[in-house]
Design an enzyme around this catalytic site. Structure first.
Site, PDB file in Angstrom:
ATOM      1  N   ASP A  63       0.843  -1.188   0.000  1.00 54.49           N
ATOM      2  CA  ASP A  63       0.000   0.000   0.000  1.00 54.49           C
ATOM      3  C   ASP A  63       0.881   1.241   0.000  1.00 54.49           C
ATOM      4  O   ASP A  63       2.087   1.160   0.229  1.00 54.49           O
ATOM      5  CB  ASP A  63      -0.964  -0.004   1.190  1.00 54.49           C
ATOM      6  CG  ASP A  63      -0.245  -0.190   2.538  1.00 54.49           C
ATOM      7  OD1 ASP A  63       1.000  -0.147   2.574  1.00 54.49           O
ATOM      8  OD2 ASP A  63      -0.937  -0.386   3.548  1.00 54.49           O
ATOM      9  N   GLU A  84      -9.600  -0.857   4.659  1.00 51.62           N
ATOM     10  CA  GLU A  84     -10.215  -0.434   5.902  1.00 51.62           C
ATOM     11  C   GLU A  84     -11.501  -1.223   6.158  1.00 51.62           C
ATOM     12  O   GLU A  84     -12.015  -1.886   5.244  1.00 51.62           O
ATOM     13  CB  GLU A  84     -10.520   1.066   5.828  1.00 51.62           C
ATOM     14  CG  GLU A  84      -9.297   1.945   5.537  1.00 51.62           C
ATOM     15  CD  GLU A  84      -8.344   2.086   6.727  1.00 51.62           C
ATOM     16  OE1 GLU A  84      -8.363   1.245   7.648  1.00 51.62           O
ATOM     17  OE2 GLU A  84      -7.554   3.047   6.720  1.00 51.62           O
ATOM     18  N   HIS A 144      -7.474  -3.488   9.876  1.00 54.60           N
ATOM     19  CA  HIS A 144      -7.222  -3.378   8.433  1.00 54.60           C
ATOM     20  C   HIS A 144      -6.015  -4.218   8.010  1.00 54.60           C
ATOM     21  O   HIS A 144      -5.143  -4.540   8.803  1.00 54.60           O
ATOM     22  CB  HIS A 144      -7.095  -1.911   7.986  1.00 54.60           C
ATOM     23  CG  HIS A 144      -5.823  -1.226   8.348  1.00 54.60           C
ATOM     24  ND1 HIS A 144      -5.678   0.143   8.309  1.00 54.60           N
ATOM     25  CD2 HIS A 144      -4.617  -1.696   8.750  1.00 54.60           C
ATOM     26  CE1 HIS A 144      -4.444   0.462   8.647  1.00 54.60           C
ATOM     27  NE2 HIS A 144      -3.782  -0.621   8.934  1.00 54.60           N
ATOM     28  N   ASN A 147      -7.501  -1.158  13.748  1.00 59.08           N
ATOM     29  CA  ASN A 147      -8.920  -1.346  13.413  1.00 59.08           C
ATOM     30  C   ASN A 147      -9.149  -2.623  12.600  1.00 59.08           C
ATOM     31  O   ASN A 147     -10.218  -2.814  12.027  1.00 59.08           O
ATOM     32  CB  ASN A 147      -9.450  -0.126  12.642  1.00 59.08           C
ATOM     33  CG  ASN A 147      -8.759   0.066  11.290  1.00 59.08           C
ATOM     34  OD1 ASN A 147      -7.820  -0.665  10.959  1.00 59.08           O
ATOM     35  ND2 ASN A 147      -9.209   1.037  10.528  1.00 59.08           N
TER      36      ASN A 147
HETATM   37  P1  PGA Z   1       1.826  -1.049  13.115  1.00 60.52           P
HETATM   38  O1  PGA Z   1       0.816  -0.889  11.902  1.00 60.52           O
HETATM   39  O2  PGA Z   1       2.733  -2.185  12.764  1.00 60.52           O
HETATM   40  O3  PGA Z   1       2.586   0.265  13.161  1.00 60.52           O
HETATM   41  O4  PGA Z   1       1.025  -1.320  14.326  1.00 60.52           O
HETATM   42  C1  PGA Z   1       0.066  -1.975  11.470  1.00 60.52           C
HETATM   43  C2  PGA Z   1      -0.919  -1.569  10.404  1.00 60.52           C
HETATM   44  O5  PGA Z   1      -1.523  -0.484  10.506  1.00 60.52           O
HETATM   45  O6  PGA Z   1      -1.128  -2.350   9.466  1.00 60.52           O
END
Ligand code: PGA
Length: 243
Positions: free
Chosen positions: A68, A144, A139, A137
């Site tokens: 992404d 999302e 995702h 969340n």
């Molecule tokens: P993080 O992000 O490893 O910084 O917790 C994970 C994500 O948002 O996919």
């Protein structure tokens, strides 16, 4: 079938994730790989760089595809996720540009850019190994909550939760781009093997739901429960709410 590997702590998670990726790369040195950005994979990246230096695997044939990217930012913007990945993993592993496919964040037509990446992934024969983080969340990439399980590569708008958590990377919420490009959940489900990393108590509620709650588009990571080869590696803190 979702498999769960328990790790004692973050260091152990990073080592176990490294073993997993090294095993996959030894089996297929020309693997097409996805690696996530974020805080969680940084330990894995350090381990992989060290493992390659020690000769544990050969990185001379592997390919990387970005998962992404923020949209409507410059190619050299400090927030460009690909530059983060390049700095922490791809450059230290010595992966040249010709074996990397990355989203162009400054594309004037994000829809066309998404279609280009969709075609590239197909031309490469699909993804062999997708390493993913788990958003606060739920995702996957920037898919999302509400994303369809058969969604394809596309432009998306970040959820408020993602803007909040991404603020930690760039300074403040105002610094987080609102638009992004992401491979779809459908693309990720086509990966031959998937590895998801979750670390820390702040991930325990969402991880518990991802592993055992109802399968729903409200929680994108539950899509992985139908995948034939999805492995979660989580540390004790992230598993602390699991019955
Ligand atoms: P993080 O992000 O490893 O910084 O917790 C994970 C994500 O948002 O996919």
């Amino acid at each position: 079938m979702t498999r769960l590997i328990e790790a004692a702590d973050y260091a152990d998670l990073s080592r176990k994730a490294c073993d997993f990726v090294v095993t996959a790369l030894r089996k297929n040195p020309a693997s097409v790989c996805i690696f996530p950005t974020g805080e969680t994979p940084l330990g894995l990246f350090r381990e992989l760089v060290a493992a390659r230096k020690d000769g544990a695997f050969d990185a001379s044939a592997m390919r990387a595809v970005t998962l992404d990217e923020y949209a409507a930012i410059a190619r050299d913007d400090r927030r460009r996720l690909f530059l983060w990945l390049r700095r922490e993993l791809l450059d230290p592993l010595g992966i040249p540009d010709r074996r990397i496919d990355a989203f162009e964040p400054s594309a004037s037509d994000p829809q066309a850019e998404a279609a280009r990446m969709e075609r590239r992934v197909a031309e490469l024969g699909g993804i062999d190994l997708a390493v993913l983080g788990l958003g606060a969340n739920g995702h996957l990439g920037f898919n999302e909550p509400g994303s369809a399980f058969d969604s394809r590569t596309r432009p998306v708008t970040l959820a408020a939760d993602s803007i909040r958590s991404n603020a930690a990377y760039w300074g403040s919420e105002a610094d987080v781009p609102r638009q992004a490009l992401t491979l779809g959940i459908g693309n990720l489900l086509e990966a031959r093997e998937i590895l998801v990393l979750a670390s820390g108590a702040h991930k325990s509620a969402i991880l518990t739901q991802a592993l055992g709650g109802p399968v729903t588009t409200d929680l994108p990571a539950t899509a992985l429960r139908s995948h034939p080869a999805a492995t979660f590696i989580a540390d004790r803190a992230a598993l602390s709410l699991r019955a």
